[in-house]
Design an enzyme around this catalytic site. Structure first.
Site, PDB file in Angstrom:
ATOM      1  N   CYS A  77       0.837  -1.201   0.000  1.00 28.67           N
ATOM      2  CA  CYS A  77       0.000   0.000   0.000  1.00 28.67           C
ATOM      3  C   CYS A  77       0.877   1.258   0.000  1.00 28.67           C
ATOM      4  CB  CYS A  77      -1.000  -0.040   1.144  1.00 28.67           C
ATOM      5  SG  CYS A  77      -2.383   1.106   0.909  1.00 28.67           S
ATOM      6  N   HIS A 164      -3.670  -5.473   0.235  1.00 30.41           N
ATOM      7  CA  HIS A 164      -3.222  -5.914   1.562  1.00 30.41           C
ATOM      8  C   HIS A 164      -3.248  -7.439   1.683  1.00 30.41           C
ATOM      9  CE1 HIS A 164      -2.907  -2.010   3.546  1.00 30.41           C
ATOM     10  NE2 HIS A 164      -3.866  -1.645   2.714  1.00 30.41           N
ATOM     11  N   GLU A 166      -2.046  -9.117   4.103  1.00 31.88           N
ATOM     12  CA  GLU A 166      -2.032  -9.487   5.520  1.00 31.88           C
ATOM     13  C   GLU A 166      -3.417  -9.618   6.141  1.00 31.88           C
ATOM     14  OE1 GLU A 166      -1.672  -4.929   5.485  1.00 31.88           O
ATOM     15  OE2 GLU A 166      -1.142  -6.599   4.176  1.00 31.88           O
TER      16      GLU A 166
END
Length: 186
Positions: A77, A164, A166
């Site tokens: 990001c 993202h 994660e």
């Protein structure tokens, strides 16, 4: 000892990056983005992950890390956007802010996307994006809302991803980290 340093850029998901790496049993440490470059070097990391964050203005020493470290780097990001800026690309406000599940089209399964293509469901959470790719980079993935969802340096193990990996909304996101870990070990 093998270690990947995660640079905390004040984003809401930075701790999830660290938690995901711990779950994958990848040695890592979360450090502030204001950590001096010489301290980063003294820790002798095998790789660096630049986490997300709210703004380019709060990115601490990240551009210096990108420009001076000769280790694999993965920007997520804001980290992705910082890599683009450090190499002469352009970052600007996205045409439409994105906080949603999107489908990624993987153009090149090399390295960080190994075994994940040709499509991947990911979580997007951003208002800015890379508008002009740096000259030394290739686009690895795109989507209907962002042309440069992922990029890679031509000659160095430097990668940026806008989405993202994660968060649990990104299916198979952990495999992006496993693939980056493999890059760091090679």
């Amino acid at each position: 000892m093998f270690m990947i340093l995660i640079i905390n850029n004040h984003g809401q998901y930075n701790h999830r990056i660290h938690r995901t790496l711990r779950y994958l049993q990848i040695p890592s440490e979360l450090v502030p983005n204001t950590t001096p470059l010489d301290e980063i070097i003294s820790r002798d990391p095998e790789g660096l992950i630049l986490g997300g964050g709210p703004s380019l203005e709060r990115s601490g020493n990240c551009v210096e890390y990108i420009q001076k470290l000769e280790i694999p780097i993965l920007g997520i990001c804001l980290g992705h956007q910082l890599i683009a800026k450090a190499y002469g690309g352009e970052v600007a406000t996205a045409e439409a802010e994105s906080y949603a599940q999107i489908e990624l089209e993987i153009l090149d399964e090399d390295d960080i996307f190994r075994g994940l293509g040709p499509r991947m469901s990911v979580w997007a959470s951003h208002k800015d994006e890379v508008k002009k790719l740096p000259d030394e980079f290739d686009v690895l993935a795109t989507s209907s809302i962002c042309e440069v969802e992922a990029m890679k340096h031509h000659d160095k193990p430097v990668y940026g991803i806008q989405f993202h990996p994660e968060v649990h909304h990104t299916r198979e996101g952990h495999r992006v980290f496993e693939n980056f870990y493999d890059v760091c070990r090679s």
